[in-house]
Design an enzyme around this catalytic site. Structure first.
Site, mmCIF file in Angstrom:
data_model
loop_
_atom_site.group_PDB
_atom_site.id
_atom_site.type_symbol
_atom_site.label_atom_id
_atom_site.label_comp_id
_atom_site.label_asym_id
_atom_site.label_seq_id
_atom_site.Cartn_x
_atom_site.Cartn_y
_atom_site.Cartn_z
ATOM 1 N N GLY A 92 0.817 -1.216 0.000
ATOM 2 C CA GLY A 92 0.000 0.000 0.000
ATOM 3 C C GLY A 92 0.843 1.253 0.000
ATOM 4 O O GLY A 92 2.050 1.201 -0.196
ATOM 5 N N ASN A 93 0.183 2.389 0.189
ATOM 6 C CA ASN A 93 0.895 3.667 0.245
ATOM 7 C C ASN A 93 0.240 4.557 1.292
ATOM 8 O O ASN A 93 -0.767 4.209 1.878
ATOM 9 C CB ASN A 93 0.925 4.330 -1.135
ATOM 10 C CG ASN A 93 -0.460 4.706 -1.622
ATOM 11 O OD1 ASN A 93 -1.101 5.610 -1.108
ATOM 12 N ND2 ASN A 93 -0.962 3.972 -2.625
#
Ligand code: C5P
Length: 225
Positions: free
Chosen positions: A29-30
């Site tokens: 993810g980010n």
């Protein structure tokens, strides 16, 4: 901007950050918070637009009067954005879409085996939703991208705007002072017509209003869809 300059318009905004699953419990993810996309959705409603917000993994309450479509991965975001965009006047891609996803999805949780080294994670490219929107757009649509650049902000921004065939590109300068998760933002908004609008550091709402000013001006110049 005059108050209701987006009345009768349907706009699509993407927000948040995609999660690319590895197994039922893990993902790549980010750090995108979704704050900028949610500010865009709220301000568009206030200006009279019908708003579809495609939201990826955002921990914020649904903005009032907005149709929220929840997605997880980039592939899911592509489905939701393309289907909402078909009849929309404008699409603003504020989401941080993962460039890559794991090649394999494991149906059961990846286990550590005694003494064995872990398998490497192999990645494959995700579809570029913004570039696809630039390819299939109707001439009366306005397509807006976001870009975070650390150096050569203007040259990289211009190149990205042309490559993705967007009308506008909101370029954030990122560095020590990351925009992620902060309530404020500063940006340069580049137009395919050669225009440049500098938005000083301020609330994400203020940047959102500048984006809608430029979108509304372009919609007014085009025949209705
Ligand atoms: O190429 P880059 O990731 O810097 O481009 C950022 C812009 O492109 C953002 O508007 C983002 O939402 C969009 N994007 C996309 N699909 C991807 C990667 C980025 O729509 N796979």
């Amino acid at each position: 901007a005059d108050g209701r300059d987006l009345a009768g318009r349907h706009v699509v905004v993407s927000a948040g950050g995609t999660r690319e699953p590895l197994d039922p419990v893990r993902f790549i993810g980010n750090r995108s918070s979704g704050l900028q996309g949610y500010a865009l959705a709220r301000t568009a409603v206030a200006r009279g637009a019908r708003v579809t917000l495609v939201s990826a993994n955002v921990a914020l309450p649904d903005p009032a009067g907005v149709e929220v479509v929840r997605v997880g991965s980039a592939v899911e975001m592509r489905e939701a954005v393309l289907s909402a965009a078909a009849g929309a006047d404008a699409v603003v891609m504020a989401a941080a879409v993962a460039d890559f996803r794991p090649v394999d999805y494991r149906e059961s949780k990846i286990k550590k085996a005694d003494g064995a080294e872990p398998d490497p994670i192999r990645l494959v490219k995700n579809p570029d939703i913004l570039a696809e929107l630039g390819d299939i757009r109707r001439p009366d649509q306005v397509i807006v991208g976001f870009a975070a650049e650390t150096d050569d902000v203007l040259a990289n921004g211009r190149a990205k705007l042309a490559r993705k065939r967007s009308d506008l590109l909101v370029v954030n300068q990122v560095g020590e002072d990351l925009a992620f998760g902060r309530p404020d933002n500063a940006a340069i908004i580049l137009g395919a017509d050669g225009s440049r609008t500098d938005v000083p550091r301020g609330a994400k709402e203020a940047l959102a209003e500048s984006v809608w000013d430029l979108v509304a001006a372009r919609l007014d110049r085009r025949p209705a869809g």
